[in-house]
Enzyme design. Sequence first.
Site, PDB file in Angstrom:
ATOM      1  N   HIS A 106       1.244  -1.393  -0.425  1.00  0.00           N
ATOM      2  CA  HIS A 106      -0.103   0.111   0.111  1.00  0.00           C
ATOM      3  C   HIS A 106       1.118   1.209   0.242  1.00  0.00           C
ATOM      4  O   HIS A 106       0.710   2.642  -0.192  1.00  0.00           O
ATOM      5  CB  HIS A 106      -0.721   0.368   1.127  1.00  0.00           C
ATOM      6  CG  HIS A 106      -0.944   0.361   2.809  1.00  0.00           C
ATOM      7  ND1 HIS A 106       0.374  -0.835   3.906  1.00  0.00           N
ATOM      8  CD2 HIS A 106      -0.302   1.692   2.973  1.00  0.00           C
ATOM      9  CE1 HIS A 106      -0.037   0.329   4.485  1.00  0.00           C
ATOM     10  NE2 HIS A 106       0.516   1.093   4.557  1.00  0.00           N
ATOM     11  N   ASP A 154      -0.348  -7.840   1.297  1.00  0.00           N
ATOM     12  CA  ASP A 154       0.388  -6.186   1.467  1.00  0.00           C
ATOM     13  C   ASP A 154       2.528  -6.201   1.696  1.00  0.00           C
ATOM     14  O   ASP A 154       2.617  -5.690   2.468  1.00  0.00           O
ATOM     15  CB  ASP A 154      -0.087  -5.515   2.703  1.00  0.00           C
ATOM     16  CG  ASP A 154       0.130  -3.550   2.973  1.00  0.00           C
ATOM     17  OD1 ASP A 154       0.550  -3.280   1.467  1.00  0.00           O
ATOM     18  OD2 ASP A 154       0.104  -3.076   3.722  1.00  0.00           O
ATOM     19  N   GLN A 188      -0.716   6.514  10.877  1.00  0.00           N
ATOM     20  CA  GLN A 188       0.019   7.456   9.457  1.00  0.00           C
ATOM     21  C   GLN A 188       1.859   7.873   9.597  1.00  0.00           C
ATOM     22  O   GLN A 188       1.919   8.264  10.310  1.00  0.00           O
ATOM     23  CB  GLN A 188      -0.515   8.390   9.245  1.00  0.00           C
ATOM     24  CG  GLN A 188      -0.861   8.504   7.796  1.00  0.00           C
ATOM     25  CD  GLN A 188      -1.793  10.437   7.671  1.00  0.00           C
ATOM     26  OE1 GLN A 188      -1.937  10.452   8.254  1.00  0.00           O
ATOM     27  NE2 GLN A 188      -1.289  11.314   6.410  1.00  0.00           N
ATOM     28  N   GLY A 189       2.447   6.714   8.362  1.00  0.00           N
ATOM     29  CA  GLY A 189       3.640   7.188   8.472  1.00  0.00           C
ATOM     30  C   GLY A 189       4.760   5.901   8.747  1.00  0.00           C
ATOM     31  O   GLY A 189       5.707   6.220   8.095  1.00  0.00           O
ATOM     32  N   ASP A 190       4.109   5.436   9.454  1.00  0.00           N
ATOM     33  CA  ASP A 190       4.537   4.560   9.827  1.00  0.00           C
ATOM     34  C   ASP A 190       4.932   2.919   9.074  1.00  0.00           C
ATOM     35  O   ASP A 190       5.054   1.606   8.906  1.00  0.00           O
ATOM     36  CB  ASP A 190       4.267   3.544  11.080  1.00  0.00           C
ATOM     37  CG  ASP A 190       4.690   4.292  12.916  1.00  0.00           C
ATOM     38  OD1 ASP A 190       5.977   5.154  12.515  1.00  0.00           O
ATOM     39  OD2 ASP A 190       3.590   5.170  13.491  1.00  0.00           O
ATOM     40  N   SER A 191       3.817   2.965   7.275  1.00  0.00           N
ATOM     41  CA  SER A 191       3.110   1.743   7.478  1.00  0.00           C
ATOM     42  C   SER A 191       4.911   1.158   6.268  1.00  0.00           C
ATOM     43  O   SER A 191       5.558   2.025   5.676  1.00  0.00           O
ATOM     44  CB  SER A 191       2.550   3.155   6.228  1.00  0.00           C
ATOM     45  OG  SER A 191       1.548   2.690   6.566  1.00  0.00           O
TER      46      SER A 191
END
Length: 273
Positions: A84, A129, A222-225
């Site tokens: 993603h 993913d 959000q941002g750690d993906s």
Amino acid sequence: MKVFVVLVLVIASVSAEILSQETAVHPRDSNGTSSSIEGRITNGNMATANQFPYQVGLSFKGSGASWWCGGSIISNTWILTAAHCTRGASKVTIYYGSTVRTSAKLKQKVSSSKFVQHASYSAATLSNDISLIQTKSVTFSSSINKIALPAIASSYSSYAGQTAIVSGWGKTSDTASSVTSNLQYAELNVITNAVCQQTFGSSVVTSGVICVASTNKKSTCQGDSGGPLALNGKLIGVTSFVSAYGCERNSPAGFTRVTSYLDWIKTKSGVFY
């Protein structure tokens, strides 16, 4: 009549279970998306220099938008991240050796032609993913180094009950407007898929997923993906999803289970445990 009553009770029980389940979303797609690409793990600890030499920052660009993800160095020429994160991107800038995000020891720009996204990735079910990024060869040092993949024998381990470490530059909170540029980490306990399924259901939490408990509002965000979940110096997970209700919900956080993709990684990159 008794049979009918039992049937009604069963249907009611199943319906209640479905209604009680939360929607899982990729951190990148969570509500409250900021225009900033910085941030950190919610309520985490500040990393010290060279503590996570395998962690990289990934600044993606595509279709007039930009987003920030994490990744893991698995060899001199390969980064492992989430599908993603690579989805919809035309290029990425890789930040190596950073504790302060903007002070990378090395940067590389890579086009999407070097992305290897899992062919069966599904944005609907969040399955498969996982992506690879091929890079120019980097020289390892105390600040830039690979993390080992787990042994194939570990495929039979759920890791449940063990404490793993997640790291990244994700958001500080669900409502954060200010950010920090320092790499953060948190120690989180791995839970069984059965427990995780109670929150997100079995269609999301499959055998290719590993989950950790979130307590005291410590979680990925959000941002750690795409970033690493490590245990005993091995990469066991890739940051994949959180609750749609928010990162501070104290709901489990989900990761792509690396042991389920060892053959895929080896086939696509030549890298193996």
